[in-house]
Design a protein around this motif. Structure first.
Motif, PDB file in Angstrom:
ATOM      1  N   ARG A  83       0.806  -1.357  -0.159  1.00 44.22           N
ATOM      2  CA  ARG A  83       0.004  -0.003  -0.075  1.00 44.22           C
ATOM      3  C   ARG A  83       0.834   1.313  -0.092  1.00 44.22           C
ATOM      4  N   ALA A  94       0.919   4.073  -2.992  1.00 43.37           N
ATOM      5  CA  ALA A  94       0.701   5.449  -2.714  1.00 43.37           C
ATOM      6  C   ALA A  94       1.742   6.376  -3.017  1.00 43.37           C
ATOM      7  N   ASP A 113       1.632   9.150  -6.000  1.00 47.44           N
ATOM      8  CA  ASP A 113       2.104  10.710  -5.561  1.00 47.44           C
ATOM      9  C   ASP A 113       3.239  11.127  -7.017  1.00 47.44           C
TER      10      ASP A 113
END
Length: 204
Positions: A190, A194, A198
């Motif tokens: 995860r 992420a 980004d």
């Protein structure tokens, strides 16, 4: 039926506590023959053959990022699988080079393989699973015999390979997971996802 299930669960628990766990701790692997019996074993084999003939099995994939460095994937593993982890080596001399099932702490703890190969002759057909138990001076050669169930550590304690197979070789693999390690692996995934998202947003 509940009584039968209870008896089966009790027998499997006794098998695990009395034989499987001590053997894993001592030598890193354990196998038992005549696990399901002739009738049930044949039923499972028929189901696997049906999967194979229907074209459900796909070429086995390599775990993680591409580490082949230009080497054909078929020189590393030549089996065909379905994601119930039914594996078939088609008997054309393919195998699976020395590897570890769980090299990156993904949660897999114990590998369990059920073999479905009637009248298997290792001298003629090959297909031996060779285990290199960590810290041992020997290797363990396990023939993929019909109705044989094999357990071994999935992590770096048990590098293993499948030697070239010269007859159709069937196996079903499942893994037992360590819940804490699996949860940590999911957290890392995860976080990585992420972070990648980004970076993509900043690039746009």
């Amino acid at each position: 039926m509940p009584l039968l299930q209870h008896a089966l669960d009790t027998d499997l628990e006794r098998l695990a506590l009395d034989l499987i766990v001590p053997s894993l701790l001592d030598q890193g692997f354990f196998y038992v023959d005549n696990f399901l019996g002739e009738l049930v074993g044949h039923f499972v084999l028929d189901q696997v053959k049906e999967l194979h003939s229907s074209g459900v099995l796909q070429d086995g994939q390599l775990a993680g990022p591409d580490r082949s460095c230009g080497i054909s994937k078929r020189t590393i593993r030549g089996d065909k699988i379905a994601w119930a982890m039914v594996a078939c080596y088609p008997g054309n001399g393919t195998g699976y080079v020395k590897h570890v099932d769980n090299p990156n702490a993904d949660g897999r703890c114990v590998t369990c393989i059920y073999y479905l190969n009637k009248n298997w002759n290792a001298e003629e057909h090959g297909g031996i699973l060779r285990i290199f138990p960590e810290g041992k001076s020997y290797v363990a050669d396990v023939e993929p015999l019909f109705d044989r169930l094999l357990f071994f550590w999935s992590d770096r304690r048990n590098p293993h390979e499948v030697l070239p197979s010269y007859a159709t070789r069937y196996a079903i693999t499942v893994w037992y997971f360590d819940s804490e390690e699996r949860a940590e692996a999911k957290r890392r995934f995860r976080d990585l996802t992420a972070s990648t998202q980004d970076q993509d947003r900043r690039t746009l």
